[in-house]
Design an enzyme around this catalytic site. Sequence first.
Site, mmCIF file in Angstrom:
data_model
loop_
_atom_site.group_PDB
_atom_site.id
_atom_site.type_symbol
_atom_site.label_atom_id
_atom_site.label_comp_id
_atom_site.label_asym_id
_atom_site.label_seq_id
_atom_site.Cartn_x
_atom_site.Cartn_y
_atom_site.Cartn_z
ATOM 1 N N PRO A 131 -39.877 115.848 1.002
ATOM 2 C CA PRO A 131 -41.313 115.981 0.726
ATOM 3 C C PRO A 131 -41.777 117.438 0.722
ATOM 4 O O PRO A 131 -42.896 117.730 0.295
ATOM 5 C CB PRO A 131 -41.984 115.197 1.863
ATOM 6 C CG PRO A 131 -40.963 115.047 2.923
ATOM 7 C CD PRO A 131 -39.607 115.229 2.307
ATOM 8 N N THR A 178 -32.989 117.609 4.451
ATOM 9 C CA THR A 178 -32.585 118.765 5.259
ATOM 10 C C THR A 178 -33.369 119.997 4.827
ATOM 11 O O THR A 178 -33.652 120.168 3.641
ATOM 12 C CB THR A 178 -31.062 119.041 5.191
ATOM 13 O OG1 THR A 178 -30.782 120.278 5.856
ATOM 14 C CG2 THR A 178 -30.519 119.088 3.778
ATOM 15 N N CYS A 216 -14.926 116.600 27.089
ATOM 16 C CA CYS A 216 -14.753 117.444 28.270
ATOM 17 C C CYS A 216 -15.282 118.846 27.972
ATOM 18 O O CYS A 216 -14.956 119.418 26.925
ATOM 19 C CB CYS A 216 -13.268 117.482 28.640
ATOM 20 S SG CYS A 216 -12.895 118.677 29.934
ATOM 21 N N HIS A 273 -21.975 117.982 12.687
ATOM 22 C CA HIS A 273 -22.462 118.463 13.982
ATOM 23 C C HIS A 273 -22.123 117.520 15.138
ATOM 24 O O HIS A 273 -22.700 117.638 16.215
ATOM 25 C CB HIS A 273 -23.988 118.695 13.917
ATOM 26 C CG HIS A 273 -24.367 119.810 12.981
ATOM 27 N ND1 HIS A 273 -25.654 120.028 12.541
ATOM 28 C CD2 HIS A 273 -23.613 120.777 12.398
ATOM 29 C CE1 HIS A 273 -25.674 121.072 11.720
ATOM 30 N NE2 HIS A 273 -24.450 121.536 11.612
ATOM 31 N N VAL A 319 -26.568 113.635 14.171
ATOM 32 C CA VAL A 319 -25.658 113.206 15.233
ATOM 33 C C VAL A 319 -26.006 111.792 15.701
ATOM 34 O O VAL A 319 -25.446 111.304 16.671
ATOM 35 C CB VAL A 319 -25.710 114.203 16.429
ATOM 36 C CG1 VAL A 319 -25.240 115.584 16.010
ATOM 37 C CG2 VAL A 319 -27.129 114.283 17.037
ATOM 38 N N ASP A 320 -26.942 111.126 14.986
ATOM 39 C CA ASP A 320 -27.507 109.873 15.495
ATOM 40 C C ASP A 320 -26.682 108.627 15.191
ATOM 41 O O ASP A 320 -26.963 107.541 15.713
ATOM 42 C CB ASP A 320 -28.949 109.693 14.990
ATOM 43 C CG ASP A 320 -29.077 109.737 13.466
ATOM 44 O OD1 ASP A 320 -28.122 109.373 12.768
ATOM 45 O OD2 ASP A 320 -30.166 110.127 12.981
HETATM 46 P P1 OAD Z 1 -34.879 120.019 9.931
HETATM 47 O O1 OAD Z 1 -35.786 119.509 10.993
HETATM 48 O O2 OAD Z 1 -34.638 121.485 9.875
HETATM 49 O O3 OAD Z 1 -35.397 119.580 8.505
HETATM 50 C C1 OAD Z 1 -35.744 118.256 8.220
HETATM 51 C C2 OAD Z 1 -36.134 118.179 6.748
HETATM 52 O O4 OAD Z 1 -36.384 116.819 6.429
HETATM 53 C C3 OAD Z 1 -37.384 118.971 6.377
HETATM 54 O O5 OAD Z 1 -37.110 119.784 5.244
HETATM 55 C C4 OAD Z 1 -38.410 117.883 6.056
HETATM 56 O O6 OAD Z 1 -39.326 118.284 5.040
HETATM 57 C C5 OAD Z 1 -37.520 116.766 5.578
HETATM 58 N N1 OAD Z 1 -38.083 115.418 5.732
HETATM 59 C C6 OAD Z 1 -38.957 114.962 6.657
HETATM 60 N N2 OAD Z 1 -39.190 113.651 6.478
HETATM 61 C C7 OAD Z 1 -38.436 113.264 5.421
HETATM 62 C C8 OAD Z 1 -38.234 112.031 4.738
HETATM 63 N N3 OAD Z 1 -38.838 110.902 5.123
HETATM 64 N N4 OAD Z 1 -37.394 112.001 3.679
HETATM 65 C C9 OAD Z 1 -36.767 113.127 3.275
HETATM 66 N N5 OAD Z 1 -36.916 114.314 3.882
HETATM 67 C C10 OAD Z 1 -37.738 114.388 4.930
HETATM 68 O O7 OAD Z 1 -33.507 119.221 10.096
HETATM 69 P P2 OAD Z 1 -32.054 119.594 9.532
HETATM 70 O O8 OAD Z 1 -32.135 120.256 8.216
HETATM 71 O O9 OAD Z 1 -31.245 118.349 9.653
HETATM 72 O O10 OAD Z 1 -28.316 121.283 14.375
HETATM 73 O O11 OAD Z 1 -31.578 120.632 10.620
HETATM 74 C C11 OAD Z 1 -30.269 121.119 10.549
HETATM 75 C C12 OAD Z 1 -29.723 121.332 11.937
HETATM 76 O O12 OAD Z 1 -30.620 122.131 12.705
HETATM 77 C C13 OAD Z 1 -29.574 120.064 12.762
HETATM 78 O O13 OAD Z 1 -28.373 119.353 12.488
HETATM 79 C C14 OAD Z 1 -29.572 120.611 14.164
HETATM 80 C C15 OAD Z 1 -30.732 121.581 14.040
HETATM 81 O O14 OAD Z 1 -30.744 122.596 14.971
HETATM 82 C C16 OAD Z 1 -27.679 121.166 15.534
HETATM 83 O O15 OAD Z 1 -28.127 120.528 16.454
HETATM 84 C C17 OAD Z 1 -26.371 121.877 15.569
#
Ligand code: OAD
Length: 259
Positions: free
Chosen positions: A221, A195, A131, A123, A107-108
């Site tokens: 990673p 992700t 609103c 998201h 969302v950034d």
């Molecule tokens: P997560 O915090 O669940 O996962 C982040 C992933 O990025 C992990 O698998 C890390 O190993 C990986 N990672 C960390 N550093 C990295 C790098 N430099 N390069 C590549 N990968 C790296 O985040 P999301 O999968 O985005 O939802 O989480 C999904 C959703 O859960 C978010 O959008 C949010 C959260 O609750 C809402 O807010 C609706």
Amino acid sequence: MADGPLIPGNLLIALAEASRVVVMTGAGVSAESGVATFRDPQKGLWSKYRPEQLATAQAFENDPVTVWQWYQWRREQLHQVAPNPGHHSLAEMELMFADFQLITQNVDGLHQKAGSSKVIELHGNIHRNQCSITNKQIGADTIDTTELQPIRSPYHKDGWARPAVVWFGESLPENKLSIAFNTSANADVFFSVGTSSLVEPAASMARLAKSNGAVIVEINPQTTPLSAVADWCLNGNSGDWLPKIVQSLQEINARSDTP
Ligand code: OAD
């Protein structure tokens, strides 16, 4: 090219032949910009804060001050960071394929800051407000977005301005979902970058692409539930791998342009 592991030759061939490329990103792609991920056991937002107290409509109804101030704090932090080489490489990749779609759970707004224009924000976007009752978007010119106290919505007497993000328990917008599923279903190559592949429906998109014959590439990673089904797991940071991929593709294109 930078040192480190090389991109597998067969992956480069698949990419050179691909025309429909989909990239799904998560918080990891912004980690190298200094933005906290969600599930990192030490530094992740959900290791320090409880999502049910900050990221649900119920939490906002119960305590709008705390929720609003948490989002204002995150917005303030985001104003101080910049896109990293991973974001910039994805903006370049958009120009390299006939049919390219970036789908982000983030969302950034950093993909757009890096120059990506074909972005589906599954998201939402933390910098915008809507609103709390009508969901109508509230323009930044209508309210003082730096305000530390919650602000009344201009569109409903009982409504508040709330961040235009999808909270737990809320549905994702239908139009975005259907484009994201359709493009995933038709991808030649599907990248899953930064992700944890734990949150639905985003996590299903790679699986749909795979079942329709796409080559799946994961950049992370850590291993995730997707790793077992991915054709290629590029272990490491997106800010290292994505620039290498773009550079290799540019070299291939330059060779094929040479008479
Ligand atoms: P997560 O915090 O669940 O996962 C982040 C992933 O990025 C992990 O698998 C890390 O190993 C990986 N990672 C960390 N550093 C990295 C790098 N430099 N390069 C590549 N990968 C790296 O985040 P999301 O999968 O985005 O939802 O989480 C999904 C959703 O859960 C978010 O959008 C949010 C959260 O609750 C809402 O807010 C609706």
